[in-house]
Design a protein around this motif. Structure first.
Motif, PDB file in Angstrom:
ATOM      1  N   ASP A 260     -23.339  48.655  51.108  1.00 23.50           N
ATOM      2  CA  ASP A 260     -24.325  48.577  52.215  1.00 23.50           C
ATOM      3  C   ASP A 260     -24.331  49.465  53.147  1.00 23.50           C
ATOM      4  O   ASP A 260     -23.327  49.839  53.847  1.00 23.50           O
ATOM      5  N   SER A 262     -26.617  50.077  55.407  1.00 24.41           N
ATOM      6  CA  SER A 262     -27.495  49.984  56.647  1.00 24.41           C
ATOM      7  C   SER A 262     -27.199  50.529  57.900  1.00 24.41           C
ATOM      8  O   SER A 262     -27.879  51.085  58.305  1.00 24.41           O
ATOM      9  N   LEU A 265     -28.378  54.460  57.946  1.00 24.43           N
ATOM     10  CA  LEU A 265     -30.093  54.786  57.568  1.00 24.43           C
ATOM     11  C   LEU A 265     -30.096  55.881  58.645  1.00 24.43           C
ATOM     12  O   LEU A 265     -31.265  56.680  58.017  1.00 24.43           O
ATOM     13  N   PHE A 295     -33.239  44.202  56.078  1.00 23.94           N
ATOM     14  CA  PHE A 295     -33.391  45.617  55.833  1.00 23.94           C
ATOM     15  C   PHE A 295     -34.748  46.161  56.537  1.00 23.94           C
ATOM     16  O   PHE A 295     -35.000  47.193  57.061  1.00 23.94           O
ATOM     17  N   ALA A 298     -33.894  46.316  59.830  1.00 25.31           N
ATOM     18  CA  ALA A 298     -33.040  47.568  60.199  1.00 25.31           C
ATOM     19  C   ALA A 298     -34.250  48.856  60.293  1.00 25.31           C
ATOM     20  O   ALA A 298     -33.840  49.664  61.205  1.00 25.31           O
TER      21      ALA A 298
END
Lengths: 332, 306
Positions: A260, A262, A265, A295, A298
């Motif tokens: 993961d 995220s 990013l 996502f 995100a």
């Protein structure tokens, strides 16, 4: 929808036409999929697209502004390369926006016979540095490279300073701990090769056994793990198993955990990454829907300068555990 | 069937042998081992390279004096700038063949004659032809290929003047990773690994929780715990067009191993009978040849099934 200028492109998996529609609806910029045969690296029973399904699905996705990539990313079997050549021709005829390839001979064929087809380099080619990447760019006109999961965010930034193509990186899902496309472990245990047949630790080679209060999972002729009944038992992917070294049982290669990235990013975007890839063409439609939505949120947060919500997908990860994987140097 | 054109190659030492053991080994290769070609150089971990530099120069010189063709092997996983420079420098400095174990090296070597190692994915005739177009002169095929694929690729290689080599003895390289398992098992970090991999001359055995002998780790590399043994398959390999067999160095008596392969390749000894002798040289280590027969790679099968 295609990404807004300057926004990261969200590339989402589709194992079926229904999953493709779900991913498009959930906010995918791009969907990737494969034919229902050994030409792709998720060759699982009941999964993937017929020729007709692919053409119809691409038309639907295009109507909603979403791109479709076709993975033809196994290594063609000697003597049967026509099957892979046909896959490329059929993907182009169906309107694919690009094909994702790994094999040198197949790349050479695609460049020669399909000069207008956009080529992406699969993670299965394991191009892990600028020299390797530029080789594929110069020889075959590859326009995007999916980076192997062996490089850190800092290394990705350095790679971008030397290459002339786009990069795509995995941000969620199953995590290979070995350099992709260069791992014979599953083949060693089962005789089925991810590189040639398109499946790692295939379900048909897995068996379970109960021994009193213990639950034993096996791949081919080898025990991958033993857990107490009631304990969560992860799918027995070979490299996520527990093994014994010098009398001590441990997860020698990797703890069962999902990638993961995220929270990484902003760093990946600053490093120059163009597209974010979600793993899991074999996963359910509900799973794809939840992951893509999370996502999408995100990426939108990132675009608006807002904080990215942490742990939004904990319920969808293996054993609830996540890792930043090779993107963080400490993983090594 | 006569297989007397079959050549023997010695692969690079994949393990982190201490320098004295490493140098003694290559002295013996030069003086006693019946192999035509010797691949030499670090393939697994760039951190091992600086300690080998001087010994490496001496070993290369000794091997050449003994009439061996010396091929310089390069790294399997190239990520750091110094690793890239090293690959490029090797390609520039060495006038003989350099063995590519990654596309990085193929890129540096394209346009001149070079060797392709078993860690580059050559699964079909199209890729063989593509590599031959770049200048590949000899290709050691990936260890997981079945005999049917090997025959097709070798047939495409022959008219292009490319040798087809096959990994025939030793623990089979199965995977590479950015992560060092030797360090991980010892509770260390890759960057401060204390070179714990040097403790295991043949790699560190990994068994299953049920005591099955399974894998072996060697730094960032994962190998089979079995030793590949293609002795009994030599006639079939020759018929398929394989022109060279690669023996991968282990701590056992490698000169004796090479002599067995030489005798079988020359048709002077039966492969099945030589296999019994080979077992005597590797102690209780299990053997495998399953990949060749399109069954799980871990298995050993004496004869092809009808």
């Amino acid at each position: 929808m295609r990404p807004a200028k300057g926004s990261l492109e969200l590339v989402c998996p589709a194992g079926t036409p229904a999953a493709l529609d779900a991913a498009v609806a959930a906010g995918a910029d791009t969907v990737y999929c494969g034919f229902n045969d050994e030409t792709n690296a998720r060759n699982f029973p009941g999964l993937n697209f017929s020729r007709a399904e692919l053409a119809d699905s691409i038309a639907r996705a295009h109507a909603r502004g979403c791109n479709v990539l076709v993975a033809i990313n196994t290594f063609p079997r000697a003597g049967d390369v026509d099957l892979w050549h046909r896959a490329i021709a059929d993907a182009e005829a169906a309107g694919a926006d690009a094909v994702i390839l790994a094999d040198l001979g197949l790349l050479a064929h695609a460049r020669e016979k399909h000069p207008n087809l956009r080529l992406h380099l699969s993670v299965q080619a394991a191009a892990a540095n600028p020299d390797a990447i530029q080789f594929y760019v110069k020889q075959f006109g590859v326009e995007r490279v999916v980076l192997p999961r062996v490089v850190t965010v800092e290394e990705i930034a350095a790679i971008h300073r030397e290459i002339t193509c786009e990069t795509e990186v995995f941000v969620f899902g199953g995590l290979c701990v070995m350099a992709e496309g260069r791992c014979l472990l599953s083949s060693y245990a089962t005789g089925k090769s991810p590189n040639m047949h398109g499946a790692c630790s295939p379900a048909g080679c897995i068996s379970y056994r109960e021994e009193g209060s213990t639950f034993v999972s096996r791949l081919g002729e080898f025990t991958i793990n033993r857990v107490t009944k009631g304990e969560p038992a992860a799918y027995p992917t070979l490299c996520k198993g527990r093994f014994v070294i010098d009398g001590k049982a441990t997860h020698v290669f990797e703890d069962p955990a999902s990638l993961d990235a995220s929270q990484l990013l902003p760093g990946l975007k600053a490093a120059g990454v163009k597209a974010l890839k979600i793993e899991g063409r074999q996963r359910s439609r509900a799973y794809a829907d939840a992951v893509v939505k999370a996502f999408r949120a995100a990426v939108d947060s990132l675009d608006r300068g807002l904080e990215i919500r942490a742990g939004a997908l904990a319920a969808l990860t293996e054993g609830g555990a996540t890792t930043g994987g090779a993107y963080r140097k400490t993983w090594r | 069937m006569s297989t007397n054109t079959m050549k023997l190659s010695l692969g690079p030492v994949l393990f982190n042998w201490p320098n004295d053991i490493w140098s003694d080994f290559y002295a013996r290769v030069a003086d006693e081992m019946p192999v035509e070609r010797v691949y030499i150089g670090e393939v697994v971990c760039s951190k091992r390279e600086p300690f080998r530099e001087q010994a490496m120069g001496e070993a290369v010189e000794r091997l050449q004096r003994a009439g061996k063709e010396v091929v310089l092997s390069t790294l399997a996983l190239v990520t750091l700038p110094r690793e890239r420079h090293r690959v490029v420098a090797t390609a520039e400095d060495w006038t003989g063949l350099v063995e590519a174990n990654d596309i990085t090296a193929v890129s540096a070597l394209a346009g001149r004659p070079f060797a392709v190692g078993p860690l580059v994915n050559v699964y079909n005739e199209g890729t063989m032809r593509t590599l031959a177009g770049y200048g590949a002169k000899t290709v050691c095929l990936p260890p997981e290929l079945p005999l049917t694929s090997i025959a097709v690729i070798a047939k495409a290689a022959a008219p292009l003047g490319v040798d087809t080599e096959l990994f025939a003895f030793g623990r089979v390289p199965l995977a590479v990773s950015a992560r060092c398992y030797h360090a991980r098992v010892h509770g260390l970090h890759k960057d401060s690994c204390q070179f714990v991999c040097a403790q295991d001359l043949d790699g560190l055995a990994v068994d299953t929780l049920d005591g099955e002998r399974f894998l072996a780790v060697n730094g960032i590399q994962t190998m089979s715990q079995t030793y590949a043994n293609l002795l009994a398959d030599v006639p079939a390999l020759a018929a398929a067009g394989v022109t060279a067999l690669r023996l991968s160095p282990h701590a056992c008596d490698m000169v004796a191993v090479a002599k067995l392969f030489r005798e079988v390749a020359d048709g002077a000894r039966d492969g099945a009978e030589a296999t019994t002798a080979l077992q005597g040289l590797i102690g209780d280590a299990p053997m495998s040849n399953g990949f060749l027969h399109a069954i799980p790679g871990a298995r050993y099968q004496l004869r092809a099934q009808a």
